[in-house]
Write a protein that holds these residues in place. Structure first.
Motif, PDB file in Angstrom:
ATOM      1  N   ASP A 171      -9.065 -17.899   1.407  1.00  0.00           N
ATOM      2  CA  ASP A 171      -9.982 -18.439   2.418  1.00  0.00           C
ATOM      3  C   ASP A 171     -11.417 -17.977   2.216  1.00  0.00           C
ATOM      4  N   ARG A 172     -11.613 -16.679   1.921  1.00  0.00           N
ATOM      5  CA  ARG A 172     -12.972 -16.148   1.779  1.00  0.00           C
ATOM      6  C   ARG A 172     -13.426 -16.045   0.331  1.00  0.00           C
ATOM      7  N   GLU A 173     -12.502 -16.262  -0.608  1.00  0.00           N
ATOM      8  CA  GLU A 173     -12.811 -16.205  -2.041  1.00  0.00           C
ATOM      9  C   GLU A 173     -13.493 -14.884  -2.415  1.00  0.00           C
ATOM     10  N   ALA A 174     -12.996 -13.792  -1.855  1.00  0.00           N
ATOM     11  CA  ALA A 174     -13.544 -12.472  -2.160  1.00  0.00           C
ATOM     12  C   ALA A 174     -13.263 -12.102  -3.612  1.00  0.00           C
ATOM     13  N   HIS A 175     -14.098 -11.222  -4.170  1.00  0.00           N
ATOM     14  CA  HIS A 175     -13.917 -10.793  -5.554  1.00  0.00           C
ATOM     15  C   HIS A 175     -12.611 -10.007  -5.688  1.00  0.00           C
ATOM     16  N   ALA A 176     -11.915 -10.228  -6.800  1.00  0.00           N
ATOM     17  CA  ALA A 176     -10.598  -9.611  -6.993  1.00  0.00           C
ATOM     18  C   ALA A 176     -10.640  -8.100  -6.870  1.00  0.00           C
ATOM     19  N   ASP A 177     -11.669  -7.445  -7.438  1.00  0.00           N
ATOM     20  CA  ASP A 177     -11.731  -5.980  -7.385  1.00  0.00           C
ATOM     21  C   ASP A 177     -11.801  -5.473  -5.948  1.00  0.00           C
ATOM     22  N   GLY A 178     -12.570  -6.155  -5.110  1.00  0.00           N
ATOM     23  CA  GLY A 178     -12.679  -5.747  -3.711  1.00  0.00           C
ATOM     24  C   GLY A 178     -11.370  -5.942  -2.967  1.00  0.00           C
ATOM     25  N   VAL A 179     -10.688  -7.030  -3.253  1.00  0.00           N
ATOM     26  CA  VAL A 179      -9.398  -7.284  -2.618  1.00  0.00           C
ATOM     27  C   VAL A 179      -8.397  -6.210  -3.012  1.00  0.00           C
ATOM     28  N   VAL A 180      -8.385  -5.855  -4.286  1.00  0.00           N
ATOM     29  CA  VAL A 180      -7.452  -4.832  -4.771  1.00  0.00           C
ATOM     30  C   VAL A 180      -7.741  -3.484  -4.132  1.00  0.00           C
ATOM     31  N   ARG A 181      -9.005  -3.115  -4.017  1.00  0.00           N
ATOM     32  CA  ARG A 181      -9.356  -1.834  -3.370  1.00  0.00           C
ATOM     33  C   ARG A 181      -8.846  -1.800  -1.933  1.00  0.00           C
ATOM     34  N   PHE A 182      -9.025  -2.897  -1.233  1.00  0.00           N
ATOM     35  CA  PHE A 182      -8.549  -2.980   0.149  1.00  0.00           C
ATOM     36  C   PHE A 182      -7.032  -2.830   0.210  1.00  0.00           C
ATOM     37  N   LEU A 183      -6.332  -3.546  -0.656  1.00  0.00           N
ATOM     38  CA  LEU A 183      -4.869  -3.489  -0.660  1.00  0.00           C
ATOM     39  C   LEU A 183      -4.372  -2.098  -1.034  1.00  0.00           C
ATOM     40  N   GLU A 184      -5.006  -1.471  -2.018  1.00  0.00           N
ATOM     41  CA  GLU A 184      -4.594  -0.123  -2.428  1.00  0.00           C
ATOM     42  C   GLU A 184      -4.815   0.885  -1.314  1.00  0.00           C
ATOM     43  N   THR A 185      -5.946   0.781  -0.626  1.00  0.00           N
ATOM     44  CA  THR A 185      -6.240   1.704   0.475  1.00  0.00           C
ATOM     45  C   THR A 185      -5.195   1.575   1.571  1.00  0.00           C
ATOM     46  N   ALA A 186      -4.864   0.333   1.919  1.00  0.00           N
ATOM     47  CA  ALA A 186      -3.848   0.107   2.950  1.00  0.00           C
ATOM     48  C   ALA A 186      -2.483   0.593   2.484  1.00  0.00           C
ATOM     49  N   LEU A 187      -2.167   0.372   1.222  1.00  0.00           N
ATOM     50  CA  LEU A 187      -0.874   0.801   0.686  1.00  0.00           C
ATOM     51  C   LEU A 187      -0.743   2.314   0.732  1.00  0.00           C
ATOM     52  N   ARG A 188      -1.780   3.032   0.307  1.00  0.00           N
ATOM     53  CA  ARG A 188      -1.732   4.500   0.341  1.00  0.00           C
ATOM     54  C   ARG A 188      -1.550   5.010   1.763  1.00  0.00           C
ATOM     55  N   ALA A 189      -2.251   4.389   2.703  1.00  0.00           N
ATOM     56  CA  ALA A 189      -2.157   4.819   4.099  1.00  0.00           C
ATOM     57  C   ALA A 189      -0.742   4.596   4.643  1.00  0.00           C
ATOM     58  N   VAL A 190      -0.168   3.453   4.324  1.00  0.00           N
ATOM     59  CA  VAL A 190       1.184   3.151   4.801  1.00  0.00           C
ATOM     60  C   VAL A 190       2.197   4.123   4.213  1.00  0.00           C
ATOM     61  N   VAL A 191       2.087   4.373   2.910  1.00  0.00           N
ATOM     62  CA  VAL A 191       3.035   5.264   2.257  1.00  0.00           C
ATOM     63  C   VAL A 191       2.870   6.704   2.756  1.00  0.00           C
ATOM     64  N   THR A 192       1.634   7.143   2.893  1.00  0.00           N
ATOM     65  CA  THR A 192       1.375   8.504   3.365  1.00  0.00           C
ATOM     66  C   THR A 192       1.923   8.714   4.764  1.00  0.00           C
ATOM     67  N   SER A 193       1.858   7.684   5.596  1.00  0.00           N
ATOM     68  CA  SER A 193       2.326   7.816   6.980  1.00  0.00           C
ATOM     69  C   SER A 193       3.818   8.066   7.067  1.00  0.00           C
ATOM     70  N   THR A 194       4.557   7.784   6.020  1.00  0.00           N
ATOM     71  CA  THR A 194       6.005   7.970   6.051  1.00  0.00           C
ATOM     72  C   THR A 194       6.436   9.356   5.579  1.00  0.00           C
ATOM     73  N   ARG A 195       5.496  10.116   5.028  1.00  0.00           N
ATOM     74  CA  ARG A 195       5.864  11.365   4.344  1.00  0.00           C
ATOM     75  C   ARG A 195       6.545  12.363   5.256  1.00  0.00           C
ATOM     76  N   ASP A 196       6.001  12.577   6.432  1.00  0.00           N
ATOM     77  CA  ASP A 196       6.535  13.640   7.300  1.00  0.00           C
ATOM     78  C   ASP A 196       7.221  13.097   8.554  1.00  0.00           C
ATOM     79  N   LEU A 197       7.582  11.829   8.521  1.00  0.00           N
ATOM     80  CA  LEU A 197       8.211  11.244   9.690  1.00  0.00           C
ATOM     81  C   LEU A 197       9.699  11.042   9.471  1.00  0.00           C
ATOM     82  N   GLU A 198      10.461  11.126  10.538  1.00  0.00           N
ATOM     83  CA  GLU A 198      11.879  10.818  10.502  1.00  0.00           C
ATOM     84  C   GLU A 198      12.170   9.781  11.586  1.00  0.00           C
ATOM     85  N   VAL A 199      12.976   8.808  11.225  1.00  0.00           N
ATOM     86  CA  VAL A 199      13.323   7.755  12.195  1.00  0.00           C
ATOM     87  C   VAL A 199      14.832   7.659  12.276  1.00  0.00           C
TER      88      VAL A 199
END
Length: 199
Positions: A171-199
């Motif tokens: 939709d916004r035709e953003a540059h691939a590098d910027g999209v990847v940085r955004f996705l990587e940042t979100a991925l790291r945050a999601v994965v890190t949030s699981t490290r010390d949690l138990e469900v």
């Protein structure tokens, strides 16, 4: 007048041609717009021939979506010669570039889960499961424990990434590098949030 001249092909070749024509249609159209009449016109064959190969419109859609999904998975398969962190970055970059080059196809795949056909939804969901599994293997190599919560987080992130790719890369035709940085940042945050949690 048909887009493709009719030639004599084996049954396997003819079916492959029909499916490829359907996938090409998705470059500029949604899956819902792909009718038997339109595919017959583009492939230069009779409508009854399509029913011979696919039986129903739903069967034709399933074949096209499966081929499109497989093309995406093959084009973005992780490079196992790279270290896990580099592998994730490289895979995300290639997925983003695939999306930008095959916008309609990707859009139809992601929206395919909203299809009324359970078989089409299953094909799309299998793709999500495999992408989540690929990420899981990379993070396990990076030292993350294989937990149920991590698996849920990665599966959820894949769905998040799909919507982000539609919004940013299409939709916004953003540059691939910027999209990847955004996705990587979100991925790291999601994965890190699981490290010390138990469900």
């Amino acid at each position: 007048m048909s887009d493709v001249p009719r030639v004599r092909l084996s049954p396997e070749e003819r079916r492959a041609q029909l499916v490829a024509t359907g996938v090409n249609f998705l470059a500029d159209h949604t899956l819902d717009e792909l009718t038997m009449d339109e595919l017959a016109r583009r492939a230069g064959v009779s409508r009854p021939l399509l029913f011979h190969y696919f039986e129903t419109r739903q069967g034709m859609h399933l074949a096209v979506v499966t081929k499109a999904r497989d093309s995406l998975l093959v084009s973005t398969a992780p490079r196992l010669d790279l270290e896990p962190g580099e592998r994730i970055h490289d895979t995300l970059l290639r997925i983003t570039e695939f999306v930008q080059q095959h916008r309609g196809t990707f859009y139809s795949l992601v929206r395919g889960v909203a299809s009324g056909d359970p078989a089409v939804r299953r094909v799309v969901d299998e793709s999500r499961e495999l992408n989540a599994q690929r990420l899981l293997e990379a993070f396990i190599e990076l030292g993350m424990p294989d937990t149920a919560l991590l698996r849920v987080a990665l599966r959820s992130w894949v769905a998040f990434a799909e919507e982000s790719l539609i919004s940013l890369a299409i939709d916004r035709e953003a540059h691939a590098d910027g999209v990847v940085r955004f996705l990587e940042t979100a991925l790291r945050a999601v994965v890190t949030s699981t490290r010390d949690l138990e469900v």
